[in-house]
Write a protein that holds these residues in place. Structure first.
Motif, short mmCIF file in Angstrom:
data_model
loop_
_atom_site.label_atom_id
_atom_site.label_comp_id
_atom_site.label_asym_id
_atom_site.label_seq_id
_atom_site.Cartn_x
_atom_site.Cartn_y
_atom_site.Cartn_z
N VAL A 108 86.26 31.98 118.56
CA VAL A 108 87.31 31.16 117.95
C VAL A 108 87.34 29.78 118.61
O VAL A 108 87.44 28.75 117.92
CB VAL A 108 88.67 31.86 118.06
N LEU A 109 87.28 29.75 119.93
CA LEU A 109 87.25 28.46 120.63
C LEU A 109 86.03 27.64 120.22
O LEU A 109 86.11 26.43 120.01
CB LEU A 109 87.24 28.69 122.14
N GLY A 110 84.88 28.31 120.11
CA GLY A 110 83.67 27.60 119.70
C GLY A 110 83.76 27.03 118.31
O GLY A 110 83.26 25.94 118.04
N ALA A 111 84.41 27.77 117.38
CA ALA A 111 84.54 27.28 116.01
C ALA A 111 85.45 26.07 115.92
O ALA A 111 85.23 25.17 115.09
CB ALA A 111 85.06 28.41 115.11
N LEU A 112 86.48 26.01 116.75
CA LEU A 112 87.44 24.91 116.69
C LEU A 112 87.07 23.74 117.61
O LEU A 112 87.63 22.65 117.45
CB LEU A 112 88.84 25.42 117.06
N ALA A 113 86.17 23.97 118.55
CA ALA A 113 85.90 22.95 119.57
C ALA A 113 85.40 21.62 119.00
O ALA A 113 85.91 20.56 119.40
CB ALA A 113 84.91 23.50 120.59
N PRO A 114 84.41 21.58 118.10
CA PRO A 114 83.96 20.27 117.61
C PRO A 114 85.07 19.49 116.92
O PRO A 114 85.17 18.27 117.08
CB PRO A 114 82.83 20.62 116.63
N LEU A 115 85.91 20.20 116.17
CA LEU A 115 87.01 19.53 115.47
C LEU A 115 87.99 18.93 116.46
O LEU A 115 88.37 17.75 116.37
CB LEU A 115 87.70 20.53 114.55
N LEU A 116 88.43 19.71 117.44
CA LEU A 116 89.43 19.23 118.39
C LEU A 116 88.85 18.17 119.32
O LEU A 116 89.51 17.16 119.62
CB LEU A 116 89.98 20.41 119.20
N ALA A 117 87.64 18.39 119.80
CA ALA A 117 87.03 17.41 120.70
C ALA A 117 86.73 16.11 119.98
O ALA A 117 86.88 15.01 120.54
CB ALA A 117 85.75 17.98 121.31
N GLY A 118 86.29 16.21 118.71
CA GLY A 118 86.03 14.99 117.95
C GLY A 118 87.29 14.20 117.70
O GLY A 118 87.31 12.98 117.83
N LEU A 119 88.37 14.88 117.35
CA LEU A 119 89.66 14.20 117.17
C LEU A 119 90.09 13.54 118.48
O LEU A 119 90.59 12.41 118.48
CB LEU A 119 90.71 15.21 116.70
N GLY A 120 89.89 14.24 119.58
CA GLY A 120 90.22 13.65 120.87
C GLY A 120 89.39 12.41 121.17
O GLY A 120 89.91 11.43 121.72
N GLY A 121 88.12 12.43 120.81
CA GLY A 121 87.27 11.26 121.02
C GLY A 121 87.74 10.05 120.23
O GLY A 121 87.73 8.91 120.72
N ILE A 122 88.17 10.27 119.00
CA ILE A 122 88.68 9.18 118.18
C ILE A 122 89.97 8.63 118.78
O ILE A 122 90.15 7.41 118.92
CB ILE A 122 88.93 9.67 116.73
#
Length: 371
Positions: free
Chosen positions: A136-150
């Motif tokens: 579950v963490l792996g599935a959500l990680a790109p979305l959350l980390a990408g939003l954080g990067g923006i």
């Protein structure tokens, strides 16, 4: 029947079996549990004392050994598809994490859709609780980390400035900014979360699982994730307080998200404190890491005050270099809670100790001190 006569030993043993047997196919798991429940009924009926029952339990052995004797089942097609989805998911995360302008709505929609599809695949795959949590963490990680990067790029684009008189017609100009160390470590931390977690989860789903202790896995996972999550949270919380309109709008929601993440990591790390087989000294170290990590995030989320130049009249002589090298006066220092050390180096050192060093040392100690 699939019930066992009243016995604390039987209840505990079968509960342990249920945890470690989650790797077996459902049909075989139910069949094996039925046989073991009937065997326990016979043991309880034949035992005339607690000593005889304890000896029978010792002969029965560890539930993990019984499950292991069944052999590792092949990875199911649903689990294989989930693993493949996780391994490919970082390709969409690059739309967020590449050092470029924030992506447009189509790219955002693609990343959101991919994350939701992979999340559904993970939830449908058979796995232990620890592996499913990682998936579950792996599935959500790109979305959350990408939003954080923006958000980090948006926050760091606007600094709150202040001025201090420096003679006739001149003022020293200062800005409040996130600590350069936190920026330098927090951005790679988000990259690691966004790209590393899906790959780690995918690799774990690709191979059959051996029976294990869910508490141990989740606790060690929480300790390992604390440095990356803590650095990313400190960077975003610091940036949200730099005075930009976006930061002011998201300050509250980001704080709530940080608290939820912190509570989840603390709870998972706290599982190690109630697990038998870990020596007391190691549990004390784990407790210190669990308690100190949120304090470290607060320390790292503070600002530093930087010299930004001199405001002067047109045609005036440029200031001497000595003016640029002078210390930042207390009157323009960035505000911080009263309990936070005033010295930026002390804050940074304690923050990295609490967020990075302690959790990693605790993870290492747990791995080497489990009997």
């Amino acid at each position: 029947m699939n019930t066992v006569k009243q016995s604390a030993a039987a209840t505990e043993w079968l509960a342990r079996f249920d945890r470690v047997a989650s790797v077996l196919p459902q049909a075989r798991r139910g069949e094996l549990r039925q046989e073991l429940a009937e065997h326990w009924d016979a043991l309880i009926a034949e035992s005339t004392s607690e000593e005889e029952l304890a000896a029978a339990v010792a002969r029965l052995g560890d539930p993990a050994d019984i499950v292991a004797a069944e052999g590792l089942p092949p990875v199911s097609p649903a689990r294989s598809r989930a693993a493949l989805g996780l391994l490919l998911l970082p390709l969409t995360g690059l739309l967020y994490l590449a050092p470029a302008l924030p992506p447009g709505p189509p790219s955002v929609a693609l990343v959101v859709l991919a994350s939701l599809v992979v999340l559904a695949m993970v939830l449908r795959a058979e796995a232990t609780a620890g592996t499913r949590a990682l998936g579950v963490l792996g599935a959500l990680a790109p979305l959350l980390a990408g939003l954080g990067g923006i958000l980090d790029r948006v926050f760091q684009a606007g600094h709150l400035g202040t001025h201090e008189p420096a003679g006739p017609g001149r003022e020293l100009q200062y800005v409040w900014a996130s600590d350069s160390w936190v920026v330098g470590l927090g951005q790679p931390a988000m990259l690691l979360l966004g790209l590393g977690l899906p790959v780690l989860a995918g690799l774990r789903l690709r191979r059959p699982e051996t029976p294990g202790d869910t508490r141990l896995f989740l606790g060690r996972l929480a300790l390992l994730l604390t440095p990356a999550v803590g650095l990313a949270a400190a960077l975003l919380l610091s940036g949200a307080r730099l005075g930009t309109s976006v930061g002011t709008l998201l300050d509250g929601p980001l704080l709530v998200v940080a608290l939820v993440c912190g509570a989840a990591l603390l709870a998972a790390g706290g599982l190690l404190l109630v697990r038998p087989g870990i020596v007391l000294a190691t549990k004390v170290l784990v407790a210190a890491a669990v308690v100190a990590a949120p304090v470290g995030v607060v320390l790292l989320a503070q600002h530093e005050t930087r010299f930004a130049g001199v405001v002067q009249d047109a045609g005036a002589e440029p200031p001497p270099d000595a003016m640029r090298a002078q210390a930042v006066p207390d009157s323009v220092l960035a505000p911080a809670p009263a309990w936070v050390p005033a010295d930026q180096g002390v804050r940074r050192g304690l923050g990295l100790l609490f967020v990075v060093a302690l959790p990693l040392v605790a993870t290492w100690r747990v791995g080497g001190r489990v009997r």
